[in-house]
Motif scaffolding. Structure first.
Motif, PDB file in Angstrom:
ATOM      1  N   ARG A 165       0.836  -1.207   0.000  1.00 20.70           N
ATOM      2  CA  ARG A 165       0.000   0.000   0.000  1.00 20.70           C
ATOM      3  C   ARG A 165       0.867   1.252   0.000  1.00 20.70           C
ATOM      4  N   ALA A 166       1.915   1.223   0.780  1.00 23.11           N
ATOM      5  CA  ALA A 166       2.825   2.371   0.811  1.00 23.11           C
ATOM      6  C   ALA A 166       3.540   2.531  -0.531  1.00 23.11           C
TER       7      ALA A 166
ATOM      8  N   ALA B 204       4.481   5.375  -5.659  1.00 24.31           N
ATOM      9  CA  ALA B 204       4.506   5.366  -7.123  1.00 24.31           C
ATOM     10  C   ALA B 204       3.561   6.418  -7.695  1.00 24.31           C
ATOM     11  N   VAL B 205       2.372   6.548  -7.093  1.00 17.81           N
ATOM     12  CA  VAL B 205       1.405   7.537  -7.581  1.00 17.81           C
ATOM     13  C   VAL B 205       1.932   8.950  -7.370  1.00 17.81           C
ATOM     14  N   ASN B 206       2.510   9.177  -6.205  1.00 17.63           N
ATOM     15  CA  ASN B 206       3.037  10.518  -5.908  1.00 17.63           C
ATOM     16  C   ASN B 206       4.215  10.873  -6.806  1.00 17.63           C
ATOM     17  N   GLU B 207       5.091   9.906  -7.039  1.00 17.37           N
ATOM     18  CA  GLU B 207       6.268  10.143  -7.891  1.00 17.37           C
ATOM     19  C   GLU B 207       5.845  10.468  -9.322  1.00 17.37           C
ATOM     20  N   PHE B 208       4.818   9.768  -9.801  1.00 15.06           N
ATOM     21  CA  PHE B 208       4.416   9.943 -11.192  1.00 15.06           C
ATOM     22  C   PHE B 208       3.503  11.155 -11.404  1.00 15.06           C
ATOM     23  N   SER B 209       2.553  11.350 -10.474  1.00 15.41           N
ATOM     24  CA  SER B 209       1.516  12.368 -10.716  1.00 15.41           C
ATOM     25  C   SER B 209       1.501  13.500  -9.706  1.00 15.41           C
ATOM     26  N   GLY B 210       2.238  13.340  -8.602  1.00 14.76           N
ATOM     27  CA  GLY B 210       2.215  14.359  -7.557  1.00 14.76           C
ATOM     28  C   GLY B 210       1.019  14.246  -6.628  1.00 14.76           C
ATOM     29  N   LYS B 211       0.154  13.269  -6.856  1.00 14.58           N
ATOM     30  CA  LYS B 211      -1.029  13.107  -6.013  1.00 14.58           C
ATOM     31  C   LYS B 211      -0.662  12.405  -4.711  1.00 14.58           C
ATOM     32  N   ASN B 212      -1.319  12.831  -3.624  1.00 13.58           N
ATOM     33  CA  ASN B 212      -1.160  12.179  -2.328  1.00 13.58           C
ATOM     34  C   ASN B 212      -2.385  11.297  -2.081  1.00 13.58           C
TER      35      ASN B 212
ATOM     36  N   GLY C 247      17.372  -5.237  -3.588  1.00 13.46           N
ATOM     37  CA  GLY C 247      16.543  -6.152  -2.806  1.00 13.46           C
ATOM     38  C   GLY C 247      16.648  -5.958  -1.315  1.00 13.46           C
ATOM     39  N   GLU C 248      17.234  -4.835  -0.886  1.00 20.09           N
ATOM     40  CA  GLU C 248      17.390  -4.591   0.548  1.00 20.09           C
ATOM     41  C   GLU C 248      16.839  -3.203   0.903  1.00 20.09           C
ATOM     42  N   GLY C 249      16.294  -3.118   2.124  1.00 19.40           N
ATOM     43  CA  GLY C 249      15.832  -1.827   2.620  1.00 19.40           C
ATOM     44  C   GLY C 249      14.510  -1.370   2.053  1.00 19.40           C
ATOM     45  N   GLY C 250      13.798  -2.269   1.354  1.00 17.72           N
ATOM     46  CA  GLY C 250      12.518  -1.886   0.765  1.00 17.72           C
ATOM     47  C   GLY C 250      11.375  -1.951   1.765  1.00 17.72           C
ATOM     48  N   LEU C 251      10.219  -1.506   1.301  1.00 20.40           N
ATOM     49  CA  LEU C 251       9.044  -1.462   2.163  1.00 20.40           C
ATOM     50  C   LEU C 251       8.571  -2.844   2.583  1.00 20.40           C
TER      51      LEU C 251
END
Length: 555
Positions: free
Chosen positions: A356-357, A362-370, A428-432
């Protein structure tokens, strides 16, 4: 210190309903239908004009006249109480004493015992005969006694026929005929010199919250009861609301008819899995070791049960939707599956801080939407939005139609790349995904695995699903029982992943557990029973708030 009366010390307080949470409440014989909004608005309007600093009409004359019109008697033949319980208490205060003898059938409404104990009067409780019918010799036992009869009887639903009531009335000193559910039976017994009919607006008039009961009886008996009735026992608001109900009976008569029709449907459906008894009320009395309180309450469904009646329960006839949910639950409990197929995200694993995070990032990076969890949940409820990359794309481009998701577009590829980086981390390390936690314990799964075959049908990429299996459920699931994204040509809501999981597990009668609209649609297409995992029920789905409750339901 003052001491309690000995007879009261022996009493038990009327039990409060269990506090277990349920959104399908079928335990107290209430109507499933609320009073129409139009009548509530009329009450609200009246409230603004009502002088609340003044006492109400203590005689309740207008209400008694309305009741007299409804029952075909005179106002002098009616008395009102704060629910039928207060009427029963008036009768006890007027007529019962330690020198009197009272009798009833058992099991029945426990308030009869309470009012007798308050008056210091012994109550003989005669068990029903086999099948919860009136014993042939019961009338002969009523000679010179005060008889409490519930017709139809609560909780068994037993209808006591007119001939039997007539025999009892000839022998008894007084018959208290509790006809709270009579509208669902279709008839009432005419009052005679020694019969008091107790009624209520709680059941057929959908107004348990109003607390308005009444009695119909000869004037002499009503006059006796008036001597012990507390003044102003019915407030101004209940009087007004009750008047509105009695002046508008047509809507309620329609709901009674619906309830009777639904009673037959529930009795027929439940009768496939449990022993049911004929009922003249707005409820069904049944016996089953499989369909029981503890399992139903885990599914958010509340029925009534008793410690002294093991395996018996009483289910109120609710709305069509509520009854449908109950019957689906009874079917699941009586015909348990041979295999459990589970979704992974939101069912086995909490992904609120991982997938979910990653969607939000991804949405914020691409479109700026929160985007918040609520926006994701609304989209996930739509069949076709099971794949998180699709969800991310739809949120970024503002569409609610899964057919408008273009997986070949540059935008989709960019969103997917951003999503995977956030979820897996660099190298592959430190991801959500490191934030994920299991939603069900290995102990619970191990207990279930002793009785059921297991498989997983998920839209996760297979590698990511295997990572979660190894981290959280090592030794519980076999890798060969995993159906991941790459293992089927079509994703959910296609039934393909579920059918493949059933094939791999050798299941003939599998159940699917999931948390999304796509999961529900896939189960429906696969003709598998489905249980939804989530904070609240969606539609008429079977529902668990917590996947750990599977153990309560299926073991």
């Amino acid at each position: 210190m003052i001491e309690i009366r000995p007879e009261v010390e022996l009493m038990q307080a009327y039990p409060y309903p269990k506090k277990d949470f349920a959104d399908v409440k079928l335990d107290q014989n209430e109507s499933g239908y609320d009073v129409p909004d139009g009548l509530k608005r009329e009450l609200a309007k009246s409230l603004m004009e009502m002088p609340l600093n003044r006492y109400p009409d203590s005689s309740c004359l207008k209400l008694r006249e309305l009741i007299a019109k409804k029952e075909g008697c005179r106002a002098e033949n009616a008395i009102l109480g704060n629910g039928g319980d207060e009427i029963l208490q008036m009768i006890a205060l007027a007529y019962l004493s330690p020198e009197k003898s009272a009798i009833t059938l058992a099991p029945t409404f426990p308030v009869y015992r309470m009012v007798c104990q308050i008056a210091g009067c012994r109550l003989e409780e005669v068990p029903f005969a086999d099948g919860f019918v009136v014993p042939e010799d019961f009338a002969s036992k009523t000679e010179g006694k005060v008889v409490f009869l519930c017709n139809p009887n609560n909780p068994t639903g037993t209808v006591i026929d007119r001939e039997t009531i007539e025999k009892i009335a000839k022998n008894a000193e007084l018959v208290v005929l509790d006809e709270a559910y009579s509208e669902f039976m279709g008839w009432t017994y005419p009052i005679t010199s020694n019969i008091i009919s107790v009624r209520t607006l709680s059941k057929a008039f959908c107004a348990a919250g109003v607390r308005l009961g009444f009695a119909i009886a000869p004037e002499k008996l009503i006059s006796d009861m008036e001597r012990v009735r507390m003044p102003w026992n019915i407030g101004a608001l209940p009087q007004k609301m009750a008047g509105l109900l009695l002046e508008n009976p047509e809507w309620f008569e329609g709901k009674v008819k619906e309830t009777i029709e639904e009673r037959k449907r529930v009795a027929d459906g439940l009768g496939k899995y449990a022993k049911t008894y004929p009922s003249g009320g707005n409820f069904i009395f049944a016996k089953s070791a499989k369909v029981n309180y503890e399992r139903l309450i885990a599914l958010g469904i509340k029925v009534r049960c008793w410690k002294n009646l093991p395996d018996y329960f009483r289910v109120t006839i609710g709305t069509k939707e509520e009854n449908g949910i109950f019957l689906a639950a009874a079917d699941l409990l009586a015909n348990k599956p041979d295999a459990i197929i589970l979704d992974m995200d939101g069912t086995l694993v909490d992904v609120s801080k991982s997938y979910r995070a990653a969607i939000m990032a991804a949405v914020n990076e691409f479109s700026g939407k929160n985007i918040g969890q609520g926006g994701i949940d609304r989209l996930k409820a739509i069949p076709g939005f099971n794949n998180d990359w699709d969800v991310s794309y739809a949120l970024a481009f503002g569409t609610n139609n899964p057919k408008e998701v273009d997986r070949q577009s540059a935008g989709y590829k960019k969103i997917k790349e951003t999503f995977q980086l956030a979820y897996l981390g660099k190298g592959g390390e430190g991801g959500l995904r490191e934030q994920e936690v299991p939603l069900i314990s290995c102990e619970d799964l191990a207990a279930l695995s002793k009785k059921y075959k297991f498989a997983i049908a998920t839209s996760r990429p297979r590698e990511e699903a295997l990572w979660a299996m190894e981290k959280f459920f090592a030794g519980v699931f076999e890798p060969g029982m995993l159906v991941g994204m790459e293992d089927c040509k079509e994703e959910k809501p296609s039934p393909g992943p579920l059918l493949e999981a059933a094939r791999r597990s050798g299941a003939k009668n599998a159940i699917y557990i999931g948390d999304s609209g796509s999961d529900a649609a896939a189960a429906k297409s696969a003709k598998m029973p489905f249980v939804f995992i989530g904070k609240e029920r969606r539609g008429q789905m079977l529902w668990l708030r917590n996947p750990s409750d599977l153990r309560k339901v299926l073991l």
